[in-house]
Design a protein around this motif. Structure first.
Motif, PDB file in Angstrom:
ATOM      1  N   THR A  80       1.110  -1.188   0.312  1.00  0.00           N
ATOM      2  CA  THR A  80       0.273  -0.364   0.084  1.00  0.00           C
ATOM      3  C   THR A  80       0.518   1.308  -0.224  1.00  0.00           C
ATOM      4  O   THR A  80       1.939   0.902   0.306  1.00  0.00           O
ATOM      5  CB  THR A  80      -0.827   0.455   1.185  1.00  0.00           C
ATOM      6  N   VAL A  81       0.123   2.001  -0.609  1.00  0.00           N
ATOM      7  CA  VAL A  81       1.062   3.953  -0.344  1.00  0.00           C
ATOM      8  C   VAL A  81       0.148   4.430  -0.391  1.00  0.00           C
ATOM      9  O   VAL A  81      -1.758   4.282  -0.558  1.00  0.00           O
ATOM     10  CB  VAL A  81       1.264   3.703  -1.786  1.00  0.00           C
ATOM     11  N   VAL A  82       0.719   5.660   0.757  1.00  0.00           N
ATOM     12  CA  VAL A  82      -1.202   5.806   1.633  1.00  0.00           C
ATOM     13  C   VAL A  82      -0.687   7.545   1.256  1.00  0.00           C
ATOM     14  O   VAL A  82       0.751   7.923   0.573  1.00  0.00           O
ATOM     15  CB  VAL A  82      -0.666   6.610   2.754  1.00  0.00           C
ATOM     16  N   HIS A  83      -1.747   8.557   0.598  1.00  0.00           N
ATOM     17  CA  HIS A  83      -1.874  10.081  -0.042  1.00  0.00           C
ATOM     18  C   HIS A  83      -2.362  10.355   0.344  1.00  0.00           C
ATOM     19  O   HIS A  83      -3.521  10.482   0.620  1.00  0.00           O
ATOM     20  CB  HIS A  83      -1.583   9.996  -1.446  1.00  0.00           C
ATOM     21  N   ALA A  84      -1.803  11.493   1.016  1.00  0.00           N
ATOM     22  CA  ALA A  84      -2.228  12.405   2.048  1.00  0.00           C
ATOM     23  C   ALA A  84      -2.159  13.823   2.204  1.00  0.00           C
ATOM     24  O   ALA A  84      -0.489  14.429   1.507  1.00  0.00           O
ATOM     25  CB  ALA A  84      -2.498  11.877   3.319  1.00  0.00           C
ATOM     26  N   SER A  85      -3.125  14.528   2.451  1.00  0.00           N
ATOM     27  CA  SER A  85      -3.597  16.074   2.773  1.00  0.00           C
ATOM     28  C   SER A  85      -3.722  16.415   3.886  1.00  0.00           C
ATOM     29  O   SER A  85      -4.700  16.414   3.565  1.00  0.00           O
ATOM     30  CB  SER A  85      -3.480  16.276   1.653  1.00  0.00           C
ATOM     31  N   ARG A  86      -3.171  16.808   4.682  1.00  0.00           N
ATOM     32  CA  ARG A  86      -3.796  17.675   6.321  1.00  0.00           C
ATOM     33  C   ARG A  86      -4.699  18.445   5.270  1.00  0.00           C
ATOM     34  O   ARG A  86      -6.128  18.935   6.018  1.00  0.00           O
ATOM     35  CB  ARG A  86      -2.715  17.846   7.351  1.00  0.00           C
ATOM     36  N   GLU A  87      -3.970  19.591   4.897  1.00  0.00           N
ATOM     37  CA  GLU A  87      -5.037  20.991   4.195  1.00  0.00           C
ATOM     38  C   GLU A  87      -6.157  20.519   3.380  1.00  0.00           C
ATOM     39  O   GLU A  87      -7.136  20.991   4.128  1.00  0.00           O
ATOM     40  CB  GLU A  87      -3.638  21.837   3.796  1.00  0.00           C
ATOM     41  N   LEU A  88      -5.907  19.631   2.721  1.00  0.00           N
ATOM     42  CA  LEU A  88      -7.430  19.465   2.104  1.00  0.00           C
ATOM     43  C   LEU A  88      -8.228  18.049   2.944  1.00  0.00           C
ATOM     44  O   LEU A  88      -9.176  17.873   1.888  1.00  0.00           O
ATOM     45  CB  LEU A  88      -6.521  18.935   0.447  1.00  0.00           C
ATOM     46  N   GLY A  89      -7.547  17.508   3.813  1.00  0.00           N
ATOM     47  CA  GLY A  89      -8.265  16.428   4.371  1.00  0.00           C
ATOM     48  C   GLY A  89      -8.283  15.296   3.524  1.00  0.00           C
ATOM     49  O   GLY A  89      -9.360  14.700   3.290  1.00  0.00           O
ATOM     50  N   VAL A  90      -7.772  14.940   2.818  1.00  0.00           N
ATOM     51  CA  VAL A  90      -7.051  13.772   2.158  1.00  0.00           C
ATOM     52  C   VAL A  90      -6.451  12.730   2.563  1.00  0.00           C
ATOM     53  O   VAL A  90      -5.447  13.691   3.173  1.00  0.00           O
ATOM     54  CB  VAL A  90      -6.897  14.080   0.591  1.00  0.00           C
ATOM     55  N   HIS A  91      -6.898  11.607   2.890  1.00  0.00           N
ATOM     56  CA  HIS A  91      -5.822  10.451   2.948  1.00  0.00           C
ATOM     57  C   HIS A  91      -6.348   8.942   2.560  1.00  0.00           C
ATOM     58  O   HIS A  91      -6.923   9.141   2.525  1.00  0.00           O
ATOM     59  CB  HIS A  91      -6.699  10.433   4.700  1.00  0.00           C
ATOM     60  N   LYS A  92      -5.596   8.649   1.573  1.00  0.00           N
ATOM     61  CA  LYS A  92      -5.777   7.659   0.078  1.00  0.00           C
ATOM     62  C   LYS A  92      -5.409   7.246   0.346  1.00  0.00           C
ATOM     63  O   LYS A  92      -4.139   6.934   0.161  1.00  0.00           O
ATOM     64  CB  LYS A  92      -5.593   8.713  -1.164  1.00  0.00           C
ATOM     65  N   VAL A  93      -5.730   5.082   0.439  1.00  0.00           N
ATOM     66  CA  VAL A  93      -4.930   4.028   0.860  1.00  0.00           C
ATOM     67  C   VAL A  93      -4.608   3.506  -0.198  1.00  0.00           C
ATOM     68  O   VAL A  93      -6.217   3.251  -1.094  1.00  0.00           O
ATOM     69  CB  VAL A  93      -4.915   3.509   2.129  1.00  0.00           C
ATOM     70  N   VAL A  94      -3.521   3.601  -1.081  1.00  0.00           N
ATOM     71  CA  VAL A  94      -4.168   2.602  -2.720  1.00  0.00           C
ATOM     72  C   VAL A  94      -3.142   1.484  -2.547  1.00  0.00           C
ATOM     73  O   VAL A  94      -1.902   1.126  -1.949  1.00  0.00           O
ATOM     74  CB  VAL A  94      -2.965   3.897  -3.242  1.00  0.00           C
ATOM     75  N   PRO A  95      -3.103   0.019  -2.751  1.00  0.00           N
ATOM     76  CA  PRO A  95      -3.157  -1.296  -2.869  1.00  0.00           C
ATOM     77  C   PRO A  95      -1.850  -0.578  -4.599  1.00  0.00           C
ATOM     78  O   PRO A  95      -2.630  -0.253  -5.419  1.00  0.00           O
ATOM     79  CB  PRO A  95      -3.907  -1.598  -3.159  1.00  0.00           C
ATOM     80  N   THR A  96      -1.053  -1.049  -4.118  1.00  0.00           N
ATOM     81  CA  THR A  96      -0.084  -1.198  -5.323  1.00  0.00           C
ATOM     82  C   THR A  96       1.291  -2.467  -5.646  1.00  0.00           C
ATOM     83  O   THR A  96       0.881  -2.880  -4.042  1.00  0.00           O
ATOM     84  CB  THR A  96       1.316   0.130  -4.984  1.00  0.00           C
ATOM     85  N   LEU A  97       1.428  -2.697  -6.506  1.00  0.00           N
ATOM     86  CA  LEU A  97       2.153  -4.157  -6.736  1.00  0.00           C
ATOM     87  C   LEU A  97       4.051  -3.442  -7.289  1.00  0.00           C
ATOM     88  O   LEU A  97       3.958  -2.669  -7.563  1.00  0.00           O
ATOM     89  CB  LEU A  97       2.124  -4.319  -7.720  1.00  0.00           C
ATOM     90  N   TYR A  98       4.530  -3.922  -6.231  1.00  0.00           N
ATOM     91  CA  TYR A  98       6.255  -3.935  -6.429  1.00  0.00           C
ATOM     92  C   TYR A  98       6.582  -4.991  -7.478  1.00  0.00           C
ATOM     93  O   TYR A  98       6.151  -6.431  -6.464  1.00  0.00           O
ATOM     94  CB  TYR A  98       6.817  -4.265  -5.273  1.00  0.00           C
ATOM     95  N   LEU A  99       7.489  -4.992  -8.614  1.00  0.00           N
ATOM     96  CA  LEU A  99       7.877  -6.178  -8.445  1.00  0.00           C
ATOM     97  C   LEU A  99       9.194  -6.505  -8.192  1.00  0.00           C
ATOM     98  O   LEU A  99      10.289  -5.612  -7.342  1.00  0.00           O
ATOM     99  CB  LEU A  99       8.422  -5.988 -10.601  1.00  0.00           C
ATOM    100  N   THR A 100       9.260  -7.673  -7.289  1.00  0.00           N
ATOM    101  CA  THR A 100       9.984  -8.150  -6.252  1.00  0.00           C
ATOM    102  C   THR A 100      10.846  -9.558  -7.069  1.00  0.00           C
ATOM    103  O   THR A 100      10.240 -10.340  -7.432  1.00  0.00           O
ATOM    104  CB  THR A 100       9.521  -8.181  -4.649  1.00  0.00           C
ATOM    105  N   ASN A 101      11.966  -9.705  -6.214  1.00  0.00           N
ATOM    106  CA  ASN A 101      12.815 -10.891  -5.957  1.00  0.00           C
ATOM    107  C   ASN A 101      12.867 -11.987  -4.942  1.00  0.00           C
ATOM    108  O   ASN A 101      14.138 -12.257  -4.652  1.00  0.00           O
ATOM    109  CB  ASN A 101      14.078 -10.836  -6.341  1.00  0.00           C
ATOM    110  N   ASP A 102      12.029 -11.895  -4.309  1.00  0.00           N
ATOM    111  CA  ASP A 102      11.799 -12.036  -2.445  1.00  0.00           C
ATOM    112  C   ASP A 102      12.503 -13.336  -2.812  1.00  0.00           C
ATOM    113  O   ASP A 102      12.753 -13.487  -1.394  1.00  0.00           O
ATOM    114  CB  ASP A 102      10.522 -11.640  -2.116  1.00  0.00           C
ATOM    115  N   TYR A 103      11.674 -13.774  -3.432  1.00  0.00           N
ATOM    116  CA  TYR A 103      12.031 -15.562  -3.098  1.00  0.00           C
ATOM    117  C   TYR A 103      12.996 -16.220  -3.429  1.00  0.00           C
ATOM    118  O   TYR A 103      13.440 -17.368  -3.413  1.00  0.00           O
ATOM    119  CB  TYR A 103      10.437 -15.853  -3.102  1.00  0.00           C
ATOM    120  N   THR A 104      13.868 -14.866  -4.219  1.00  0.00           N
ATOM    121  CA  THR A 104      15.170 -16.005  -4.645  1.00  0.00           C
ATOM    122  C   THR A 104      15.655 -16.867  -2.825  1.00  0.00           C
ATOM    123  O   THR A 104      16.109 -16.725  -2.303  1.00  0.00           O
ATOM    124  CB  THR A 104      16.501 -15.107  -4.900  1.00  0.00           C
TER     125      THR A 104
END
Length: 340
Positions: free
Chosen positions: A96-120
């Motif tokens: 997840t990535v969070v996009h937030a702005s206190r001034e605008l009253g916005v708090h958005k949690v965005v699901p995100t896909l990252y390319l990894t080699n974690d199972y090497t």
């Protein structure tokens, strides 16, 4: 019905079996040269009797299920060790990535896909396929669980973590919603073609062309978002089986069809924990004896069966036919467990 390592003479029978697998099983491509290469790789891996978990090469242990009454090859299963060492092993990690702005009253949690080699470096189980004519009498569990008896017996030769890539969602025409929404933008080919190429050439040549930047899931089509982490209808039983064995989902998915990757520590796999070593006595087996999963303890001549067997203390009583199938005599060690 007996499990054994695949042999060069099985190539033609393997080709015939692969014709019925359908789309999405990239480890069993409809390509004679690729299948022959897998057989050779397995032969070389079994020949390395002193191989250890830290060897700097991928190893493949390919098994077949044989009907001894007809000598027909009716199923396949495999274990890889040291994945990602000879060529990168790619996955998407759902985060997840969070996009937030206190001034605008916005708090958005965005699901995100990252390319990894974690199972090497991990081990991987796969290439599981059973011909439809034989999907009964416990054959599926024999084909699945034999790998865990092999891991239990030779644990020192394998990495401590095991993963399993599950087949993702595709339709009867072989179209993948995830591929159509993402991968197709970077390649001028349909999922069926990409599926074939990854089975014959590996994933590296395609993964190198995939975007390296994070993929914001809401930018994908709704139908693609809906299949992330889901399995194909034909794979639901296999997923349930792995969950029963202690495998769990940690948010990693396949880069082509977004099928989930399941993982477990070897020592935490139920069949590994519940298996035990006994010694065999060849003799008559009473009709009421329960069916047990039994394997010999031979590295290059591994055999596994699911048959009725009695138990007296630390001795397992099997009939002469079972002894022949396992290649053992009275007094020989075996690994055994009672299937669910």
């Amino acid at each position: 019905m007996s499990i054994r390592p695949i042999e060069p003479g099985d190539l033609q029978a393997l080709e015939a079996l692969v014709e019925s697998t359908g789309v999405g099983l990239t480890s069993l491509p409809r390509d004679r040269a690729a299948l022959a290469q897998r057989i050779e790789h397995s032969q070389q891996s079994f020949a390395q009797s002193s191989a250890s978990a830290d060897c700097a090469a991928e190893r493949l242990f390919f098994f077949v299920l044989e009907d001894s009454t007809t000598a027909r090859i009716v199923g396949t299963t495999a274990i890889k060790a040291g994945i990602g060492l000879s060529e990168p092993y790619y996955s998407y990690r759902l985060s997840t990535v969070v996009h937030a702005s206190r001034e605008l009253g916005v708090h958005k949690v965005v699901p995100t896909l990252y390319l990894t080699n974690d199972y090497t470096g991990c081990a991987e189980i796969g290439s599981l396929y059973l011909h439809s004519d034989y999907r009964h009498s416990g054959n599926g569990r024999l084909l699945s669980k034999c790998r865990f008896l092999f891991l239990a017996e030779f644990a020192a030769r394998f990495p401590s973590k095991v993963v399993a890539e599950m087949r993702g969602v595709s339709d009867e025409r072989g179209r993948s919603p995830f591929w159509d929404s993402l991968g197709q933008h970077f390649f001028s080919m349909e999922f069926r073609r990409a599926d074939y190429l990854t089975g014959t050439r590996g994933k590296t040549f395609i993964a190198e062309l995939m975007p390296r930047n994070p993929i914001y899931v809401p930018l994908l089509r709704p139908e693609a978002q809906a299949v992330i982490g889901r399995v194909h209808d034909h794979t639901r039983a296999a997923l349930t089986f792995l969950q029963e064995e202690g495998f769990h989902y940690e948010g990693y998915v396949d880069i082509f069809d977004a099928g989930p990757t399941m993982e477990a520590r070897v020592e935490q796999i139920r069949s590994v924990r519940q298996s035990e070593r006994l010694h065999v006595r060849i003799g008559p087996v009473v009709e009421s004896a329960p069916r047990r999963l039994i394997s010999n303890t031979r590295w290059g001549e591994f055999r596994c069966v699911l048959v009725p067997a009695g138990r007296i203390g630390n001795e397992l009583v099997v009939d002469a036919a079972t002894g022949r199938a396992l290649g053992i005599d009275s007094g020989a060690p075996v690994r055994v467990m009672a299937p669910k």
